[in-house]
Motif scaffolding. Structure first.
Motif, PDB file in Angstrom:
ATOM      1  N   HIS A   1      48.917  40.695   0.887  1.00 46.36           N
ATOM      2  CA  HIS A   1      49.571  39.505   1.433  1.00 46.36           C
ATOM      3  C   HIS A   1      50.973  39.263   0.890  1.00 46.36           C
ATOM      4  O   HIS A   1      51.662  38.372   1.380  1.00 46.36           O
ATOM      5  N   GLY A   2      51.359  40.012  -0.134  1.00 46.34           N
ATOM      6  CA  GLY A   2      52.659  39.798  -0.748  1.00 46.34           C
ATOM      7  C   GLY A   2      52.659  38.559  -1.619  1.00 46.34           C
ATOM      8  O   GLY A   2      51.699  37.792  -1.635  1.00 46.34           O
ATOM      9  N   PRO A   3      53.723  38.353  -2.357  1.00 44.01           N
ATOM     10  CA  PRO A   3      53.808  37.180  -3.232  1.00 44.01           C
ATOM     11  C   PRO A   3      54.196  35.912  -2.466  1.00 44.01           C
ATOM     12  O   PRO A   3      54.703  35.986  -1.350  1.00 44.01           O
ATOM     13  N   VAL A   4      53.955  34.784  -3.100  1.00 46.32           N
ATOM     14  CA  VAL A   4      54.372  33.480  -2.591  1.00 46.32           C
ATOM     15  C   VAL A   4      55.349  32.878  -3.591  1.00 46.32           C
ATOM     16  O   VAL A   4      55.585  33.438  -4.664  1.00 46.32           O
ATOM     17  N   ALA A   5      55.907  31.744  -3.277  1.00 48.04           N
ATOM     18  CA  ALA A   5      56.915  31.118  -4.142  1.00 48.04           C
ATOM     19  C   ALA A   5      56.381  30.812  -5.538  1.00 48.04           C
ATOM     20  O   ALA A   5      57.147  30.743  -6.496  1.00 48.04           O
TER      21      ALA A   5
ATOM     22  N   GLY B   1      58.359  43.827   1.470  1.00 47.18           N
ATOM     23  CA  GLY B   1      58.732  42.919   2.547  1.00 47.18           C
ATOM     24  C   GLY B   1      57.649  41.934   2.940  1.00 47.18           C
ATOM     25  O   GLY B   1      57.671  41.400   4.034  1.00 47.18           O
ATOM     26  N   GLN B   2      56.703  41.682   2.031  1.00 45.26           N
ATOM     27  CA  GLN B   2      55.581  40.823   2.383  1.00 45.26           C
ATOM     28  C   GLN B   2      55.686  39.422   1.788  1.00 45.26           C
ATOM     29  O   GLN B   2      54.765  38.640   1.908  1.00 45.26           O
ATOM     30  N   ALA B   3      56.766  39.093   1.128  1.00 49.74           N
ATOM     31  CA  ALA B   3      56.873  37.802   0.458  1.00 49.74           C
ATOM     32  C   ALA B   3      56.784  36.650   1.464  1.00 49.74           C
ATOM     33  O   ALA B   3      57.357  36.709   2.549  1.00 49.74           O
ATOM     34  N   ARG B   4      56.054  35.614   1.076  1.00 49.76           N
ATOM     35  CA  ARG B   4      55.941  34.398   1.886  1.00 49.76           C
ATOM     36  C   ARG B   4      56.528  33.251   1.093  1.00 49.76           C
ATOM     37  O   ARG B   4      56.399  33.205  -0.122  1.00 49.76           O
ATOM     38  N   LEU B   5      57.158  32.324   1.758  1.00 46.74           N
ATOM     39  CA  LEU B   5      57.727  31.179   1.053  1.00 46.74           C
ATOM     40  C   LEU B   5      56.684  30.137   0.743  1.00 46.74           C
ATOM     41  O   LEU B   5      56.822  29.349  -0.163  1.00 46.74           O
ATOM     42  N   PHE B   6      55.604  30.076   1.483  1.00 49.78           N
ATOM     43  CA  PHE B   6      54.530  29.131   1.191  1.00 49.78           C
ATOM     44  C   PHE B   6      53.254  29.652   1.737  1.00 49.78           C
ATOM     45  O   PHE B   6      53.122  30.416   2.600  1.00 49.78           O
TER      46      PHE B   6
ATOM     47  N   MET C   1      45.805  25.622 -10.950  1.00 47.15           N
ATOM     48  CA  MET C   1      45.459  26.905 -10.339  1.00 47.15           C
ATOM     49  C   MET C   1      44.295  26.748  -9.359  1.00 47.15           C
ATOM     50  O   MET C   1      44.260  27.421  -8.325  1.00 47.15           O
ATOM     51  N   ALA C   2      43.360  25.872  -9.655  1.00 50.67           N
ATOM     52  CA  ALA C   2      42.256  25.617  -8.724  1.00 50.67           C
ATOM     53  C   ALA C   2      42.793  25.037  -7.411  1.00 50.67           C
ATOM     54  O   ALA C   2      42.314  25.390  -6.322  1.00 50.67           O
ATOM     55  N   THR C   3      43.793  24.187  -7.505  1.00 47.35           N
ATOM     56  CA  THR C   3      44.416  23.635  -6.303  1.00 47.35           C
ATOM     57  C   THR C   3      45.134  24.735  -5.521  1.00 47.35           C
ATOM     58  O   THR C   3      44.994  24.814  -4.294  1.00 47.35           O
ATOM     59  N   TRP C   4      45.886  25.579  -6.229  1.00 50.82           N
ATOM     60  CA  TRP C   4      46.569  26.688  -5.550  1.00 50.82           C
ATOM     61  C   TRP C   4      45.560  27.648  -4.935  1.00 50.82           C
ATOM     62  O   TRP C   4      45.839  28.256  -3.894  1.00 50.82           O
ATOM     63  N   HIS C   5      44.400  27.800  -5.561  1.00 47.38           N
ATOM     64  CA  HIS C   5      43.358  28.668  -5.015  1.00 47.38           C
ATOM     65  C   HIS C   5      42.920  28.170  -3.628  1.00 47.38           C
ATOM     66  O   HIS C   5      42.655  28.976  -2.732  1.00 47.38           O
ATOM     67  N   GLU C   6      42.840  26.870  -3.463  1.00 50.74           N
ATOM     68  CA  GLU C   6      42.459  26.312  -2.162  1.00 50.74           C
ATOM     69  C   GLU C   6      43.490  26.662  -1.090  1.00 50.74           C
ATOM     70  O   GLU C   6      43.139  26.871   0.066  1.00 50.74           O
ATOM     71  N   ILE C   7      44.748  26.723  -1.480  1.00 56.51           N
ATOM     72  CA  ILE C   7      45.827  27.012  -0.534  1.00 56.51           C
ATOM     73  C   ILE C   7      45.978  28.513  -0.309  1.00 56.51           C
ATOM     74  O   ILE C   7      46.219  28.963   0.806  1.00 56.51           O
ATOM     75  N   PHE C   8      45.830  29.289  -1.385  1.00 51.06           N
ATOM     76  CA  PHE C   8      46.015  30.743  -1.337  1.00 51.06           C
ATOM     77  C   PHE C   8      44.771  31.453  -1.868  1.00 51.06           C
ATOM     78  O   PHE C   8      44.808  32.103  -2.914  1.00 51.06           O
ATOM     79  N   PRO C   9      43.639  31.388  -1.172  1.00 52.47           N
ATOM     80  CA  PRO C   9      42.406  31.986  -1.696  1.00 52.47           C
ATOM     81  C   PRO C   9      42.473  33.508  -1.835  1.00 52.47           C
ATOM     82  O   PRO C   9      41.715  34.094  -2.613  1.00 52.47           O
ATOM     83  N   GLU C  10      43.380  34.150  -1.118  1.00 49.31           N
ATOM     84  CA  GLU C  10      43.453  35.608  -1.149  1.00 49.31           C
ATOM     85  C   GLU C  10      43.844  36.176  -2.516  1.00 49.31           C
ATOM     86  O   GLU C  10      43.664  37.362  -2.776  1.00 49.31           O
ATOM     87  N   TYR C  11      44.351  35.334  -3.432  1.00 46.14           N
ATOM     88  CA  TYR C  11      44.723  35.795  -4.771  1.00 46.14           C
ATOM     89  C   TYR C  11      43.650  35.490  -5.815  1.00 46.14           C
ATOM     90  O   TYR C  11      43.776  35.867  -6.968  1.00 46.14           O
ATOM     91  N   ASN C  12      42.615  34.763  -5.415  1.00 43.65           N
ATOM     92  CA  ASN C  12      41.515  34.374  -6.306  1.00 43.65           C
ATOM     93  C   ASN C  12      42.012  33.662  -7.569  1.00 43.65           C
ATOM     94  O   ASN C  12      41.540  33.924  -8.672  1.00 43.65           O
ATOM     95  N   LEU C  13      42.953  32.761  -7.391  1.00 43.22           N
ATOM     96  CA  LEU C  13      43.539  32.032  -8.516  1.00 43.22           C
ATOM     97  C   LEU C  13      42.529  31.132  -9.211  1.00 43.22           C
ATOM     98  O   LEU C  13      42.723  30.760 -10.371  1.00 43.22           O
ATOM     99  N   GLY C  14      41.455  30.792  -8.535  1.00 46.58           N
ATOM    100  CA  GLY C  14      40.432  29.951  -9.146  1.00 46.58           C
ATOM    101  C   GLY C  14      39.725  30.629 -10.296  1.00 46.58           C
ATOM    102  O   GLY C  14      39.279  29.971 -11.231  1.00 46.58           O
TER     103      GLY C  14
END
Length: 175
Positions: free
Chosen positions: A150-154, A170-175, A120-133
């Protein structure tokens, strides 16, 4: 969904094993290192969001646990499993609140949660807008805000209703 399987070495006890949910992240990390150093065998498995959506969270949990057991370098004689049974040819016992009742289950829970936190810390670096860290993917207020903005991601579970709602916008992103 992360799961771990641990065979503890009775000759190398580990103090402080407890339900991973009551331990601080720092304490879990210290204990995970000790578990890896002192256990006879330890393995981690993960089932991604796609599979969770396809087979449901319960079955994904069972699958991850089964895969973790299958990855052990030493085959166990018996399994203690937290609250459910696995489709394996190994005798087993399901323990309700197993992480409070069984050191091996507590150890597995700690190792799995630390592995999850690192991913999750790694995903946080890629998608900081979700505050996964800090929220580790649980829908905390800032995670909801990220979904709305931002909508969901994969990596999101589309079977989870807040993710479905954001995807319908309609905000889903594939990555």
């Amino acid at each position: 969904m992360f799961a771990a399987a641990v065979i503890l070495d009775p000759a190398k006890p580990i103090r402080g094993l407890n339900d991973s949910k009551v331990l601080s992240p720092d304490r879990r990390a210290v204990l995970a290192d000790r578990i890896l150093e002192r256990s006879i065998a330890c393995a981690v498995a993960a089932v991604d969001a796609f599979w969770i959506d396809r087979i449901n969270i319960y079955q994904a949990s069972r699958l991850a646990m089964k895969q973790a057991v299958g990855r052990l370098s030493v085959s166990p004689d018996f399994l203690f499993v937290d609250a459910l049974t696995l489709d394996v040819e190994i005798p087993q016992k399901a323990l309700i609140k197993g992480d409070l009742r069984c050191a091996s289950i507590a150890a597995a829970s700690i190792v799995a949660k630390v592995a999850r936190d690192r991913v999750m810390a790694t995903w946080h670096e890629i998608f900081p807008e979700y505050n996964l860290g800090s929220n580790k993917g649980y829908c905390a207020p800032d995670h909801y805000k990220g979904l709305e903005s931002h909508g969901p991601v994969a990596q999101h579970r589309y079977s989870f209703s807040p993710v479905q709602s954001a995807a319908r916008l309609g905000q889903a992103r594939l990555f």
